[in-house]
Scaffold this motif. Structure first.
Motif, PDB file in Angstrom:
ATOM      1  N   ASP A 159       4.328   5.789   7.892  1.00 11.26           N
ATOM      2  CA  ASP A 159       3.436   4.916   7.131  1.00 11.26           C
ATOM      3  C   ASP A 159       2.963   5.760   5.957  1.00 11.26           C
ATOM      4  OD1 ASP A 159       3.730   3.240   9.299  1.00 11.26           O
ATOM      5  OD2 ASP A 159       1.587   2.888   9.585  1.00 11.26           O
TER       6      ASP A 159
ATOM      7  N   ARG B  25       0.574  -2.938   9.936  1.00 11.23           N
ATOM      8  CA  ARG B  25       0.120  -2.526  11.261  1.00 11.23           C
ATOM      9  C   ARG B  25      -1.317  -3.032  11.406  1.00 11.23           C
ATOM     10  NH1 ARG B  25       2.637   1.668  14.050  1.00 11.23           N
ATOM     11  NH2 ARG B  25       3.670   2.483  12.182  1.00 11.23           N
TER      12      ARG B  25
ATOM     13  N   ARG C  12       4.919  -3.177  18.404  1.00 13.66           N
ATOM     14  CA  ARG C  12       5.460  -2.388  17.312  1.00 13.66           C
ATOM     15  C   ARG C  12       4.437  -2.270  16.169  1.00 13.66           C
ATOM     16  NH1 ARG C  12       8.773  -3.053  13.130  1.00 13.66           N
ATOM     17  NH2 ARG C  12       8.357  -5.276  13.110  1.00 13.66           N
ATOM     18  N   LEU C  13       3.816  -3.399  15.837  1.00  7.86           N
ATOM     19  CA  LEU C  13       2.884  -3.390  14.704  1.00  7.86           C
ATOM     20  C   LEU C  13       1.529  -4.033  15.025  1.00  7.86           C
ATOM     21  CD1 LEU C  13       5.059  -4.366  11.571  1.00  7.86           C
ATOM     22  CD2 LEU C  13       4.017  -2.149  12.045  1.00  7.86           C
TER      23      LEU C  13
ATOM     24  N   ASP D 180       4.882  -9.894  19.205  1.00 10.63           N
ATOM     25  CA  ASP D 180       5.228  -8.474  19.042  1.00 10.63           C
ATOM     26  C   ASP D 180       5.186  -7.805  20.412  1.00 10.63           C
ATOM     27  OD1 ASP D 180       5.833  -6.027  17.989  1.00 10.63           O
ATOM     28  OD2 ASP D 180       3.909  -5.721  16.948  1.00 10.63           O
TER      29      ASP D 180
ATOM     30  N   THR E 130      -2.655   0.135   7.870  1.00 14.96           N
ATOM     31  CA  THR E 130      -3.203  -0.269   9.166  1.00 14.96           C
ATOM     32  C   THR E 130      -4.605  -0.831   8.944  1.00 14.96           C
ATOM     33  OG1 THR E 130      -2.021   1.488  10.339  1.00 14.96           O
ATOM     34  CG2 THR E 130      -3.918   0.507  11.466  1.00 14.96           C
TER      35      THR E 130
ATOM     36  N   LYS F  34       0.978   8.381  16.350  1.00 10.24           N
ATOM     37  CA  LYS F  34       1.979   7.559  15.653  1.00 10.24           C
ATOM     38  C   LYS F  34       1.915   7.692  14.145  1.00 10.24           C
ATOM     39  CE  LYS F  34       3.170   3.459  18.402  1.00 10.24           C
ATOM     40  NZ  LYS F  34       3.019   2.000  18.465  1.00 10.24           N
TER      41      LYS F  34
ATOM     42  N   VAL G  75       5.421   0.922   5.702  1.00  6.67           N
ATOM     43  CA  VAL G  75       4.890   0.838   7.059  1.00  6.67           C
ATOM     44  C   VAL G  75       6.075   0.929   8.012  1.00  6.67           C
ATOM     45  CG1 VAL G  75       3.558  -0.504   8.721  1.00  6.67           C
ATOM     46  CG2 VAL G  75       2.999  -0.650   6.281  1.00  6.67           C
ATOM     47  N   GLN G  76       6.021   1.901   8.889  1.00  9.96           N
ATOM     48  CA  GLN G  76       7.127   2.120   9.841  1.00  9.96           C
ATOM     49  C   GLN G  76       8.469   2.227   9.095  1.00  9.96           C
ATOM     50  OE1 GLN G  76       7.523  -0.910  12.971  1.00  9.96           O
ATOM     51  NE2 GLN G  76       6.448   0.541  14.292  1.00  9.96           N
TER      52      GLN G  76
END
Lengths: 463, 463
Positions: free
Chosen positions: A402, A162, A205-206, A201, A137, A391, A446-447
């Protein structure tokens, strides 16, 4: 349904580092953590079988991967402050005062991002470089250009990072070749960028837009008032700016806004830009009034030790201990390129060093930061600053995955870390934090999507 | 006879960085630099042909290699202070006070070097790791063990690293499991090590012994007097010790040697250990008397910014500007493993950071260090501290060729440095210093022998 088994290290608070020698981490659809089960060494296989049986997925859908020797899993790093267009100028202009550094090095460099081809080239390198370091992120300042900023958002989404992405608002005290044409243009382009990011997006989501007045010096009142309107209309948007970074910057801000008597907190509050989604970069010089205000308004601090100790015409050590004591949200920023490094490991080490200096300067009052504390800042602390603590930032059921697979073996293949057989997990972790670099970051997720690493098969976790 | 053509960057004084955009460097037998010719861009080939014709070698013996794009040549790095047995413990014990760190982390670790098999394993990794970083000369503290120290000297010679190697003398205030049995044993083993090093490299081509009383706290008077005798009998030998490193250490030294009223300079002078071949590590706290004394006796200072800012229970910034002003010899030490990094690039960056802190602490008197200055410290300054300035540290005819081919391109292959087409040589160099790591060190030469790099064909330079 994919699951990983191995050691897990994450933070549950600034001072609490949890080291789980063996755990099962099960990741469900959309990259969400379904289960985290701690396993005891003495009957590992039995417990693992039981834990797998309890998963809400049919056995044929479950793939289990075991981490290799010397490997462990940590949350992805959160870089709460950096400038994407400065990626290629990292480290230039050492020792210059901040405003000189901006006008001589940075503005001429950032002006090049009027060219979308150039922007795509550098931003691709930047996002790839950050992911390689394990930064899952990032909160990015773009350049002043709307088109380049949209490109940056596109690249983050495409590469699976992210990110917060913001076009810099700069309507004054900037060179003719690098400035918004007017407050009206600046605000219109900001709205354009917001629409673009929402369009690519829509589910957030990101990638999100972040309102980014560069700093008060470069924004006239009309611009700041306009950004206040935008912030009010878009309550989900984050805001970021530079805050009490250096004496030279603070003096100039006071000259431009004498009505706030030297308080940048009062200034930005007046323009409606301080709230729980605000990320204040630096905060090196904070009096009691300002500390209370940013606490009350629940703003987050992006502590950037590398640039604080190199750029700005001095040596600044932000009062991180004070932030922690007051429970002010605080994370780390690489501040690449004012910061010479885009590595969060370098940032962690420099945060310790800056805190040692602060301990001396405060005559022992502000105790230096420990390894668990700087690791918290780089992960869960940063997530909190970005309002993403529900999150990401640690491994809990319900959060998104993540994470980084860290490898510590292979000194003869270029890894600098040297682990020994008798090392405890804690020692191995310390060695990674103190001597590691991007070569220790074996896989990046990531995710739940693998964005770096050999097991990348298009989105699978530890297959 | 082998020659390289490309950009060369080296120091001629602390503040003078010489950037030669194009040069011919001709290396003769025994790795000595025969010629350095600056070439002008406008008629490069003509000038090169003329320069080659003037070389005192028949044309068929001359091989010319051109450096690749983004590459340049710099002198090898000189690490004036580090502990080889601490290589695997780099970074452990952050924030501990120096004496606690020694007793809890370091002594138990160094005790493992009683096992020669273990010593060979770690020392091999250490010397290889240092060479990989471009450290062509290192001044090593060994452990207390004579056999392990001989092994370290063997490995340096075998791997082709220029080195000072010394067994630590420790006869008191050390744990039972890690101490010389007596002053007599300590001195006898020291003499054994000296004989061994002289026997493996009788011409002192690469490896020398260095007399290494760990520090006064760990040496009784008999040991110090004995080392004085050894130094007098072997005038060619260097001496190294820790000096005014931390308050806790200085207070303990004063308690043990009250007759010197707190002056470590007076103490070591009394024991005949201060001279032009003495390397004093740290020198964080220096009063006027001590500064004058070490200048008068022509001692060198190993400035170790990384450990000064992390280990020792505080934040210490040695007065490097004062050393430079007084023309006291000063270089850089990684102090690996008290220093968490074995990279001289990290040391250079931390030297800048420490100097910025010093500038603040001295209220502006001690100006921060520039990139040319820290580069000088890492190369020619370090050579001067080691009394090797006539042999290495810069590229001059008659010196031996210890050099590094630096590559700056290949960001997508893992190099962190990002150069751009329009960058000047100076900018490329700055980017390397601020963002580079061992991956930028493409080839490493010691005395003309290639010890790292793809062109290694068993001793040839740039074939």
């Amino acid at each position: 349904m994919l699951s990983g088994v191995g050691p897990i290290i994450h933070s549950s608070s600034p001072s609490t580092l949890e080291i789980i020698p063996s755990a099962l981490l099960a990741i469900g659809p959309q990259g969400k953590i379904n289960t985290l089960v701690k396993l005891e060494d003495d009957s590992l296989q039995d417990q693992l079988d039981q834990a797998l049986n309890r998963l809400p997925f049919p056995p044929e859908q479950i793939t289990v991967t075991h981490l290799g020797p010397g490997q462990f899993l940590i949350p992805g790093f959160v870089d709460t402050h950096n400038h994407a267009p400065q990626y290629a100028q990292r480290g230039l202009g050492q020792g210059m005062h901040i405003l000189d550094w901006l006008s001589k090095i940075t503005f001429p460099n950032e002006a090049k991002f009027s060219d979308p081809v150039y922007a795509r080239k550098i931003y691709t390198a930047c996002v790839e470089g950050f992911l390689r370091q394990g930064i899952t992120t990032a909160s990015y300042y773009g350049s002043v250009h709307a088109e380049a900023t949209k490109i940056l958002a596109d690249i983050c989404l495409e590469k699976g990072q992210r990110a917060y992405v913001g076009k810099c608002n700069m309507t004054r005290n900037s060179p003719d070749f690098y400035v918004d044409k007017s407050a009206g243009d600046s605000l219109r382009e900001t709205r354009e960028c917001i629409s673009h990011v929402k369009s690519i997006d829509p589910a957030e989501r990101l990638v999100n837009y972040v309102i980014t007045p560069r700093f008060a010096i470069s924004c006239d009142e009309e611009t700041l008032r306009g950004l206040e309107d935008i912030a009010r209309e878009n309550e989900d948007l984050a805001v970021q700016t530079h805050f009490n970074e250096a004496r030279q910057e603070m003096e100039e801000t006071q000259r431009l806004f004498p009505q706030f008597a030297g308080s940048e907190a009062d200034l930005y509050e007046d323009f409606g830009l301080l709230g729980k989604r605000t990320i204040l970069a630096h905060c090196c010089f904070m009096d009691g009034h300002e500390l209370e205000k940013i606490k009350k308004l629940d703003c987050g601090v992006a502590h950037c030790p590398i640039s604080n100790m190199t750029v700005g015409g001095g040596f600044m050590a932000a009062p991180v201990r004070e932030f922690l004591n007051r429970k002010i949200k605080v994370g780390l920023g690489t501040d690449s390129g004012g910061g010479f490094s885009s590595s969060m490991l370098d940032s962690m080490r420099q945060a310790m060093i800056a805190s040692h200096a602060r301990e001396v300067l405060s005559e022992g009052k502000d105790k230096g930061l420990s390894i668990p504390e700087v690791f918290y800042l780089a992960t869960l602390g940063g997530a909190t600053v970005c309002c993403l603590e529900d999150k990401i930032g640690s491994f809990e059921a319900g959060k998104e995955f993540d994470g980084l697979v860290i490898g510590t073996q292979g000194h003869d293949q270029g890894i600098m870390t040297m682990v020994e057989e008798e090392d405890t997990m804690e020692t191995v972790f310390e060695k990674f934090i103190m001597t590691g670099d991007d070569r220790n970051v074996i896989e990046v997720y990531v995710q739940g999507r693998c964005v770096k690493g050999q097991r990348d098969d298009g989105g699978h976790l530890m297959k």
